[in-house]
Every structure is written in C-alpha cells, then in structure tokens.
Design a protein around this motif. Structure first.
Motif, mmCIF file in Angstrom:
data_model
loop_
_atom_site.group_PDB
_atom_site.id
_atom_site.type_symbol
_atom_site.label_atom_id
_atom_site.label_comp_id
_atom_site.label_asym_id
_atom_site.label_seq_id
_atom_site.Cartn_x
_atom_site.Cartn_y
_atom_site.Cartn_z
ATOM 1 N N TYR A 107 0.809 -1.213 0.000
ATOM 2 C CA TYR A 107 0.000 0.000 0.000
ATOM 3 C C TYR A 107 0.845 1.268 0.000
ATOM 4 O O TYR A 107 0.408 2.305 -0.503
ATOM 5 N N VAL A 110 1.289 2.008 -3.700
ATOM 6 C CA VAL A 110 0.055 2.316 -4.423
ATOM 7 C C VAL A 110 -0.522 3.661 -3.983
ATOM 8 O O VAL A 110 -0.867 4.515 -4.810
ATOM 9 N N ALA A 263 -5.498 -3.091 -6.860
ATOM 10 C CA ALA A 263 -4.124 -3.437 -6.508
ATOM 11 C C ALA A 263 -4.050 -4.231 -5.214
ATOM 12 O O ALA A 263 -3.080 -4.959 -4.982
#
Length: 350
Positions: A107, A110, A263
């Motif tokens: 994360y 992203v 994602a």
C-alpha cells in the motif's frame, strides 16, 4: 449556466478518479489534542521498542510541527475491503494467516503514487505548496482523517468509516491552500466493545487506547527478537499482523469489497500459505515470494520465527520435519523459536 464547482469538489472528483474511496478536508490545527495524547501514550511506554515514534514526537504531534507553513490537510482513504472473512482460517493450523492489508500490493507504493498524482494535479489547478505522506512520515493520519470527516477513531484506535468499515489505507496531503471541510467525523461506536472483546491478547487497556506491547501486530511485524510465551501462545496461526479487532467491527457490513482498489486484491499464494513451505524459505526465496509486498520489510528471519510459532501452536507433528532443520539456523532467534515449536508439538525436550 452550470454552477462553478469549488476546489474542494474538484479535489474530491480527482481523488475518486485516482482510486481513493474517501476524501475530506481539515484545518491544520483541527486535531489539537493529538499531541497531548501521543505524549501520554509514549510516556506510558505503550510504543514498546518503536523508538521512531518517540524520536520525532514533536513533528508527529501536529502538522505544523512537521511543516510550519501548512494551512490545510487533505485526508484520503483507499479501500482494501476483503472479499472473505479474515477470521476464516483461524482453525486451520497447517497454514499461516496474513493480515488482509498485506495480501496484495504494498500500500505504501500504491497510495503514494496516487497521492503524488493528485498533488501534481492540485498544484497545476490551484498552486500553493504541498507535501504528500503515507504511513512512513511522522504524521498522525487517523486523528487527522477523523478531523476531516472520513470517519472516527474507534475503540480499537483505528479509523472506522460509515461507508468502508475498518478497511481504509490512509494518506494525507499537507498544503498551504486554505480549504474548507464539512466537519469532523462523529464517534458512532456507542456501547459496542466487540473489538476489545475479540483481541486475543487484551491489547486494549481501555477503550480508544492500545498498548503495542500486547498487540500481535506489533510482535509479528515490528519486534525483531524472541516473542514472549504469553504472546506466542495467543498468536495461533497468525504469522503477519492480526485482523481480529477490525474484522468483528459491525460497521464492516457496510463495506463493499467491490470498492476496494484492484491493486489490493489478495495474491493467491498469500491467502493461505502452507507453513511447511514458508519454513523452508531462505533469504533469496523470501525476497522473491514477497516482492512487492509490505511483508518484505520484516525480512526472512522474522517471518520464519513467526511461522515456527504458528507451527508449534498447530500441535501438528507432520510439521516436525520442516521445523527440525531450523534448530541449526544461523539466526539465534530462529533457533530458539524452532526449539519452542518442537517442544510445543511434543517432538522432543529442549
């Protein structure tokens, strides 16, 4: 004539386009008690060995402490709502349980990419100076997100959203622009204490307060040394993090997995990884398996340590051949965990 959209509405629209499920605004001084609460938490030692929390406490205590020029906060959330029950594998002792947030792409990468894209767009549209943050900087994303109306900090101390439950990755943009928010999120926990009751290690000494020294996420991710027996006993087959307090939150019934960023869809090999395979990892294979995952940062030794504890808790003698070679591992913490696991299974006295 169409009504001219405010800069706040345009930011929200752009944020949604970039994959953010939640967006709100707050003045930089909108969470004034954050510093006081942080300092008390640190004084009580609740951060354990996370000295980085203590080292930059003044910058963490308020946005202006980190960047004096900041005027407004743009708080953003990206959904990672799971498609299956995070507690479903609790009784399956031959596999490891990985926290939902770590089953997909990292994360940090992203969210940071999307924050930078939003920041570039905002600079082009409205000017001003800005800085973007996700998790690794001394920023208190949760109280700031509450102040910006994304939700509220629940009794488990994590942010809870009426729309996304407990499943939001948080990011923030600090800006010199003067932005207007819609007010802080209202606490809607009521009398519910499901998260506190679900915690396997009683990590909540009081509602809205967590002691990292009792938290499985802290021990499996942040702590590098041996894990105390009392924590190890309670870990079960958790090998990276713990979702129990989040998973039982009633507000999750409103979270839509379809809203989750693609994602963060779980990688098949991280949903229910067999312990026997993980125990055989060397450093190179570990890096290969966990490339692009937040798990990579804890390193092979810490992961194998966690898997050995899960193996011991399984009481599964079939795992003995996978454990025994680790008695001679170069890492002393891994060796100790292997001895603990074999003793737990009943594979010998150590």
């Amino acid at each position: 004539m169409a009504q001219h959209k405010s800069i706040e509405d345009r930011i929200r629209a752009k944020a949604a386009e970039l994959g953010f499920a939640a967006c709100g605004f707050a003045r930089a001084d909108a969470a004034p008690r954050t510093g006081e609460r942080l300092r008390q938490w640190l004084a009580d030692g609740c951060h354990g060995s996370m000295m980085w929390m203590e080292g930059r406490a003044d910058q963490r205590a308020s946005p202006a402490g980190l960047w004096p020029d900041v005027r407004s906060i743009i708080a953003l959330g990206m959904s990672y709502a799971p498609t299956v029950d995070p507690l479903a594998l609790a009784e399956q002792g031959d596999v490891g349980r990985i926290s939902v947030y770590a089953q997909g792409a990292d994360y940090h990468d992203v969210v940071k990419k999307a924050l930078k894209a939003l920041g570039r767009w905002l600079f082009a549209e409205a000017g001003g100076e800005l800085k973007v943050f996700v998790d690794t900087a001394p920023v208190m994303e949760k109280p700031l997100s509450e102040a910006a109306g994304l939700g509220w900090q629940g009794k488990h101390t994590n942010l809870v959203s009426r729309d996304h439950g407990s499943w939001l990755f948080l990011g923030a943009i600090y800006t010199t622009l003067e932005l207007t928010g819609e007010g802080a999120g209202r606490d809607r926990c009521g009398s519910c204490d499901a998260c506190q009751r679900a915690c396997p290690t009683d990590a909540f000494p009081a509602p809205y307060r967590i002691d990292a020294r009792r938290c499985i996420s802290y021990w499996t991710i942040e702590h590098a040394g041996p894990i105390p027996d009392a924590i190890a006993d309670a870990m079960g087959n958790r090998i990276y993090g713990c979702d129990d307090c989040l998973a039982v939150c009633p507000w999750n019934k409103f979270a839509q997995s379809a809203a989750a960023n693609r994602a963060f869809r779980p990688r098949a090999e991280l949903v229910a990884p067999p312990l026997a395979e993980l125990l055989a990892l060397d450093d190179a294979t570990f890096r290969q398996v966990f490339a692009g995952s937040p798990i990579k940062r804890i390193g092979r030794n810490r992961m194998v340590r966690n898997c050995l504890i899960a193996a011991g808790n399984s009481r599964d003698r079939a795992l003995t051949p996978s454990i025994t070679p680790l008695l001679d591992d170069p890492d002393p913490v891994v060796r100790d965990a292997a001895a603990w696991a074999l003793a737990r299974i009943g594979g010998g006295a150590f």
